[in-house]
Design a protein around this motif. Structure first.
Motif, PDB file in Angstrom:
ATOM      1  N   UNK A  24       0.789  -1.233   0.000  1.00 27.56           N
ATOM      2  CA  UNK A  24       0.000   0.000   0.000  1.00 27.56           C
ATOM      3  C   UNK A  24       0.823   1.285   0.000  1.00 27.56           C
ATOM      4  N   UNK A  25       2.102   1.197  -0.424  1.00 25.02           N
ATOM      5  CA  UNK A  25       2.897   2.413  -0.597  1.00 25.02           C
ATOM      6  C   UNK A  25       2.820   2.866  -2.047  1.00 25.02           C
ATOM      7  N   UNK A  26       2.868   4.176  -2.243  1.00 24.10           N
ATOM      8  CA  UNK A  26       2.984   4.746  -3.580  1.00 24.10           C
ATOM      9  C   UNK A  26       4.465   5.008  -3.824  1.00 24.10           C
ATOM     10  N   UNK A  27       5.007   4.497  -4.929  1.00 21.03           N
ATOM     11  CA  UNK A  27       6.454   4.525  -5.144  1.00 21.03           C
ATOM     12  C   UNK A  27       6.787   5.160  -6.494  1.00 21.03           C
ATOM     13  N   UNK A  28       7.702   6.138  -6.465  1.00 20.14           N
ATOM     14  CA  UNK A  28       8.319   6.677  -7.676  1.00 20.14           C
ATOM     15  C   UNK A  28       9.737   6.133  -7.751  1.00 20.14           C
ATOM     16  N   UNK A  29      10.142   5.654  -8.924  1.00 22.69           N
ATOM     17  CA  UNK A  29      11.480   5.084  -9.114  1.00 22.69           C
ATOM     18  C   UNK A  29      12.313   5.966 -10.037  1.00 22.69           C
ATOM     19  N   UNK A  30      13.537   6.243  -9.643  1.00 25.60           N
ATOM     20  CA  UNK A  30      14.512   6.869 -10.536  1.00 25.60           C
ATOM     21  C   UNK A  30      15.808   6.081 -10.418  1.00 25.60           C
ATOM     22  N   UNK A  31      16.668   6.222 -11.447  1.00 27.30           N
ATOM     23  CA  UNK A  31      17.811   5.329 -11.561  1.00 27.30           C
ATOM     24  C   UNK A  31      19.154   6.061 -11.570  1.00 27.30           C
ATOM     25  N   UNK A  32      19.139   7.357 -11.306  1.00 24.02           N
ATOM     26  CA  UNK A  32      20.395   8.099 -11.187  1.00 24.02           C
ATOM     27  C   UNK A  32      20.216   9.268 -10.221  1.00 24.02           C
ATOM     28  N   UNK A  33      21.335   9.783  -9.742  1.00 25.78           N
ATOM     29  CA  UNK A  33      21.284  10.824  -8.728  1.00 25.78           C
ATOM     30  C   UNK A  33      20.755  12.148  -9.222  1.00 25.78           C
ATOM     31  N   UNK A  58      26.332  10.992  -7.232  1.00 22.34           N
ATOM     32  CA  UNK A  58      26.310   9.897  -6.264  1.00 22.34           C
ATOM     33  C   UNK A  58      25.362  10.203  -5.108  1.00 22.34           C
ATOM     34  N   UNK A  59      25.004   9.129  -4.391  1.00 23.60           N
ATOM     35  CA  UNK A  59      23.998   9.250  -3.355  1.00 23.60           C
ATOM     36  C   UNK A  59      24.378  10.205  -2.246  1.00 23.60           C
ATOM     37  N   UNK A  60      25.667  10.245  -1.886  1.00 20.46           N
ATOM     38  CA  UNK A  60      26.086  11.151  -0.813  1.00 20.46           C
ATOM     39  C   UNK A  60      25.874  12.607  -1.212  1.00 20.46           C
ATOM     40  N   UNK A  61      26.083  12.929  -2.482  1.00 20.27           N
ATOM     41  CA  UNK A  61      25.874  14.304  -2.949  1.00 20.27           C
ATOM     42  C   UNK A  61      24.383  14.634  -2.993  1.00 20.27           C
ATOM     43  N   UNK A  62      23.563  13.666  -3.416  1.00 27.68           N
ATOM     44  CA  UNK A  62      22.106  13.866  -3.383  1.00 27.68           C
ATOM     45  C   UNK A  62      21.656  14.178  -1.958  1.00 27.68           C
ATOM     46  N   UNK A  63      22.183  13.419  -1.001  1.00 27.79           N
ATOM     47  CA  UNK A  63      21.817  13.605   0.399  1.00 27.79           C
ATOM     48  C   UNK A  63      22.300  14.948   0.931  1.00 27.79           C
ATOM     49  N   UNK A  67      19.764  17.924   2.396  1.00 28.96           N
ATOM     50  CA  UNK A  67      19.841  18.502   3.740  1.00 28.96           C
ATOM     51  C   UNK A  67      20.231  19.974   3.694  1.00 28.96           C
ATOM     52  N   UNK A  68      21.012  20.387   2.701  1.00 28.02           N
ATOM     53  CA  UNK A  68      21.367  21.796   2.566  1.00 28.02           C
ATOM     54  C   UNK A  68      20.140  22.659   2.272  1.00 28.02           C
ATOM     55  N   UNK A  69      19.123  22.040   1.671  1.00 26.54           N
ATOM     56  CA  UNK A  69      17.860  22.758   1.409  1.00 26.54           C
ATOM     57  C   UNK A  69      16.929  22.691   2.619  1.00 26.54           C
ATOM     58  N   UNK A  70      17.408  22.151   3.727  1.00 26.99           N
ATOM     59  CA  UNK A  70      16.625  22.020   4.967  1.00 26.99           C
ATOM     60  C   UNK A  70      15.391  21.144   4.762  1.00 26.99           C
ATOM     61  N   UNK A  71      15.520  20.166   3.882  1.00 28.21           N
ATOM     62  CA  UNK A  71      14.471  19.177   3.681  1.00 28.21           C
ATOM     63  C   UNK A  71      14.734  18.021   4.639  1.00 28.21           C
ATOM     64  N   UNK A  88      29.126   5.265   8.769  1.00 25.45           N
ATOM     65  CA  UNK A  88      29.378   6.527   9.465  1.00 25.45           C
ATOM     66  C   UNK A  88      29.217   7.707   8.520  1.00 25.45           C
ATOM     67  N   UNK A  89      29.764   7.585   7.311  1.00 28.94           N
ATOM     68  CA  UNK A  89      29.653   8.676   6.330  1.00 28.94           C
ATOM     69  C   UNK A  89      28.197   8.942   5.990  1.00 28.94           C
ATOM     70  N   UNK A  90      27.442   7.876   5.740  1.00 31.40           N
ATOM     71  CA  UNK A  90      26.035   8.055   5.380  1.00 31.40           C
ATOM     72  C   UNK A  90      25.233   8.706   6.485  1.00 31.40           C
ATOM     73  N   UNK A  91      25.405   8.229   7.712  1.00 28.50           N
ATOM     74  CA  UNK A  91      24.653   8.781   8.833  1.00 28.50           C
ATOM     75  C   UNK A  91      25.087  10.210   9.137  1.00 28.50           C
ATOM     76  N   UNK A  92      26.391  10.485   9.039  1.00 30.22           N
ATOM     77  CA  UNK A  92      26.865  11.838   9.300  1.00 30.22           C
ATOM     78  C   UNK A  92      26.450  12.827   8.222  1.00 30.22           C
ATOM     79  N   UNK A  93      26.169  12.325   7.024  1.00 28.71           N
ATOM     80  CA  UNK A  93      25.728  13.196   5.939  1.00 28.71           C
ATOM     81  C   UNK A  93      24.261  13.584   6.089  1.00 28.71           C
TER      82      UNK A  93
END
Length: 224
Positions: A24-33, A58-63, A67-71, A88-93
């Motif tokens: 019952x989730x609505x899902x949008x899929x994309x395949x690049x950052x 890459x995913x770290x830059x997307x993240x 967060x820089x947009x305060x989302x 650690x890198x992922x959580x700290x990002x």
């Protein structure tokens, strides 16, 4: 609940999207950052599932950009890199949770439910509005212990309202929680779903209130 799934492995992405859709989730899929970054600028999501090794961006830059947009949308990293340093890198990002591939889909779904509860300031998996209760683990709505029979769309509308209980939810927000990008968004259909749900809530003490020009609110009758 609308989820953005960012995963460059298309077979894995399609399988996971289908699995989440069945729950019952609505899902949008994309395949690049780059596409993920664009959607996170223009769309609203309740959760992001993000691979870290992505083409174009890459995913770290997307993240970082997110967060820089305060989302503050919850982000669950899903990656083949299960090193301590990677976590650690992922959580700290700015990620909220981290899972390594291969993963157990039942554990992933449990983590998704926990993140959604946390983002809506709901710690208890059983949500209550008077005699109406919702078990976010089994995804079952009931009134005084009797399960409600709801269509997938009706379930999604009522789930959004009870997760945001006490807050007004606009018709646009409800429509966005129901429809993926590939589907036609019909705000008029929301009124039909609300009407049907109200009929099914009549024998309980929870009610959906219409606030003209603002949206809908789930409350107990005595609070109206």
């Amino acid at each position: 609940m609308r989820i953005l799934l960012v995963e460059d492995n298309r077979p894995l992405s399609e399988w996971l999207a289908l699995t989440l859709h069945r729950n019952k989730y609505t899902v949008d899929c994309v395949y690049n950052g780059a596409d993920a970054d664009h959607l996170l600028l223009t769309q609203q999501y309740e959760l992001v599932i993000l691979d870290m090794s992505l083409p174009k961006l890459d995913g770290s830059e997307v993240l970082k950009r997110l967060r820089a947009r305060h989302n503050n949308v919850p982000v669950l990293i899903l990656t083949a890199n299960n090193s301590v340093e990677g976590r650690i890198v992922g959580l700290n990002t700015g990620a909220d949770d981290y899972m390594a591939k291969p993963f157990d889909v039942n554990e992933l779904e449990a983590r998704i439910r926990a993140l959604l509860r946390r983002s809506n300031q709901q710690r208890n998996p059983i949500l209550q509005c008077g005699s109406l209760s919702y078990d976010s683990n089994s995804l079952i709505f009931s009134i005084d212990g009797v399960a409600l029979t709801l269509t997938r769309r009706e379930h999604a509308v009522l789930e959004t309202l009870i997760m945001k209980m006490g807050k007004t939810v606009s018709k646009q927000a409800l429509a966005e929680s129901l429809y993926a990008m590939a589907e036609d968004v019909s705000q008029d259909a929301i009124e039909v779903y609300i009407h049907r749900i109200r009929k099914k809530l009549e024998h309980g003490d929870a009610a959906i209130i219409t606030l003209r020009g603002l949206g809908y609110l789930l409350k107990q009758h005595h609070e109206i």
